[in-house]
Design a protein around this motif. Structure first.
Motif, PDB file in Angstrom:
ATOM      1  N   SER A  66     -92.714   0.800 128.950  1.00  0.00           N
ATOM      2  CA  SER A  66     -92.585   1.880 129.935  1.00  0.00           C
ATOM      3  C   SER A  66     -91.919   3.109 129.344  1.00  0.00           C
ATOM      4  CB  SER A  66     -91.787   1.395 131.149  1.00  0.00           C
ATOM      5  OG  SER A  66     -92.474   0.375 131.845  1.00  0.00           O
ATOM      6  N   HIS A  67     -91.074   2.921 128.325  1.00  0.00           N
ATOM      7  CA  HIS A  67     -90.378   4.061 127.713  1.00  0.00           C
ATOM      8  C   HIS A  67     -91.332   4.964 126.930  1.00  0.00           C
ATOM      9  CE1 HIS A  67     -90.440   0.736 124.838  1.00  0.00           C
ATOM     10  NE2 HIS A  67     -90.358   1.621 123.872  1.00  0.00           N
ATOM     11  N   TRP A  68     -92.575   4.542 126.769  1.00  0.00           N
ATOM     12  CA  TRP A  68     -93.570   5.405 126.134  1.00  0.00           C
ATOM     13  C   TRP A  68     -94.106   6.457 127.098  1.00  0.00           C
ATOM     14  CZ3 TRP A  68     -97.554   2.179 122.792  1.00  0.00           C
ATOM     15  CH2 TRP A  68     -96.858   1.448 121.807  1.00  0.00           C
ATOM     16  N   PHE A  69     -93.871   6.268 128.402  1.00  0.00           N
ATOM     17  CA  PHE A  69     -94.564   7.048 129.428  1.00  0.00           C
ATOM     18  C   PHE A  69     -93.631   7.909 130.277  1.00  0.00           C
ATOM     19  CE2 PHE A  69     -97.044   3.323 128.431  1.00  0.00           C
ATOM     20  CZ  PHE A  69     -98.343   3.793 128.356  1.00  0.00           C
ATOM     21  N   ASP A  70     -94.240   8.969 130.817  1.00  0.00           N
ATOM     22  CA  ASP A  70     -93.581   9.792 131.828  1.00  0.00           C
ATOM     23  C   ASP A  70     -93.915   9.168 133.180  1.00  0.00           C
ATOM     24  OD1 ASP A  70     -93.049  11.689 133.847  1.00  0.00           O
ATOM     25  OD2 ASP A  70     -93.320  13.349 132.453  1.00  0.00           O
ATOM     26  N   PRO A  71     -92.933   8.655 133.921  1.00  0.00           N
ATOM     27  CA  PRO A  71     -93.226   7.972 135.186  1.00  0.00           C
ATOM     28  C   PRO A  71     -93.872   8.865 136.232  1.00  0.00           C
ATOM     29  CG  PRO A  71     -90.863   8.327 134.922  1.00  0.00           C
ATOM     30  CD  PRO A  71     -91.500   8.659 133.610  1.00  0.00           C
ATOM     31  N   ASP A  92     -98.562   9.457 132.067  1.00  0.00           N
ATOM     32  CA  ASP A  92     -99.158   9.740 130.761  1.00  0.00           C
ATOM     33  C   ASP A  92     -98.092   9.540 129.678  1.00  0.00           C
ATOM     34  OD1 ASP A  92    -101.097  10.424 128.959  1.00  0.00           O
ATOM     35  OD2 ASP A  92    -101.271  12.516 129.573  1.00  0.00           O
ATOM     36  N   ILE A  93     -98.540   9.518 128.424  1.00  0.00           N
ATOM     37  CA  ILE A  93     -97.605   9.388 127.313  1.00  0.00           C
ATOM     38  C   ILE A  93     -96.630  10.566 127.329  1.00  0.00           C
ATOM     39  CG2 ILE A  93     -97.404   9.200 124.811  1.00  0.00           C
ATOM     40  CD1 ILE A  93     -98.849   6.849 126.060  1.00  0.00           C
ATOM     41  N   LEU A  94     -95.392  10.309 126.979  1.00  0.00           N
ATOM     42  CA  LEU A  94     -94.386  11.375 126.912  1.00  0.00           C
ATOM     43  C   LEU A  94     -94.823  12.471 125.930  1.00  0.00           C
ATOM     44  CD1 LEU A  94     -91.143   9.203 126.773  1.00  0.00           C
ATOM     45  CD2 LEU A  94     -91.825  10.704 128.654  1.00  0.00           C
ATOM     46  N   THR A  95     -94.421  13.666 126.219  1.00  0.00           N
ATOM     47  CA  THR A  95     -94.759  14.797 125.340  1.00  0.00           C
ATOM     48  C   THR A  95     -93.494  15.500 124.855  1.00  0.00           C
ATOM     49  OG1 THR A  95     -94.941  16.310 127.231  1.00  0.00           O
ATOM     50  CG2 THR A  95     -96.958  15.188 126.519  1.00  0.00           C
TER      51      THR A  95
END
Length: 215
Positions: free
Chosen positions: A57-62, A66-69
């Motif tokens: 989950s830490h890969w994503f923007d809740p 989508d994947i964090l940018t």
């Protein structure tokens, strides 16, 4: 209707090989084995393989799902943030002729890989067979009904449906959860009183109905 299956983090962690690779993120569980097979041998699988059986989950923007940018310090452009290294369906930092984006939805937005939901809270219960005096500890999802817990218990007793399930001598409603049946989760109480919750877990007693139903 309850069409979605719930999984514990422990169950997800067991699927941690190239031939059986699951991950969880943002509350859902995904089987990425088909993705691994499709891109077999591709170096871009490395970050995914390293996290097999884990929550990412830490890969994503809740908010965006989508994947964090982040802002790329060299180009000043918004790029995906992948500190473990670029992975499948993430575009390269610079234009390249050997990468195309005609694959459709990226795997993290593709529902074909979804197999269920990750339990928000699991709990341990004891199931006691009053006929055989067998006692079995079982980790279950707090969202599951007793019927779904019964399915988990079948590996220990294939005739589990031939029993009446009771707690404190009261018949349980198999279509409801433990909480809905008046079996509270006492983990917080044990934490507040500094007691070891492993020393006690709620028990369910099974009384044989004499019909040997087998599911």
């Amino acid at each position: 209707m309850r069409p979605t299956k719930y999984f514990t983090a422990t169950e997800v962690s067991l699927h941690n090989t190239l031939g059986d690779l699951w991950v969880s993120y943002l509350g859902k569980v995904y089987d990425l084995t088909p993705l691994v097979n499709e891109f077999k041998g591709d170096v871009l699988l490395k970050p995914i393989i390293e996290c097999a059986g884990k929550d990412i989950s830490h890969w994503f923007d809740p908010k965006t799902k989508d994947i964090l940018t982040h802002i790329d310090p060299l180009s000043g452009c918004v790029k995906y943030y992948t500190p473990r290294g670029r992975f499948v369906h993430v575009p390269p930092p610079c234009p390249r002729t050997d990468w195309t984006n005609d694959f459709g939805r990226p795997w993290w937005r593709d529902t074909q890989y979804e197999v269920g939901l990750l339990s928000v809270k699991t709990r341990w219960i004891r199931i006691i067979n009053t006929l055989t005096s067998q006692e079995q500890g079982l980790e279950v999802c707090s969202e599951e009904t007793l019927n779904e817990i019964l399915q988990r218990y079948l590996r220990y007793n294939s005739h589990a449906a031939s029993y009446t399930w009771k707690h404190d001598c009261v018949n349980l409603d198999m279509s409801k959860t433990l909480e809905e049946n008046g079996i509270p989760d006492e983990d917080e109480d044990f934490y507040n009183t500094r007691m070891d919750r492993d020393l006690f877990s709620q028990s369910i007693c099974l009384y044989f109905n004499d019909d040997l139903t087998e599911l």
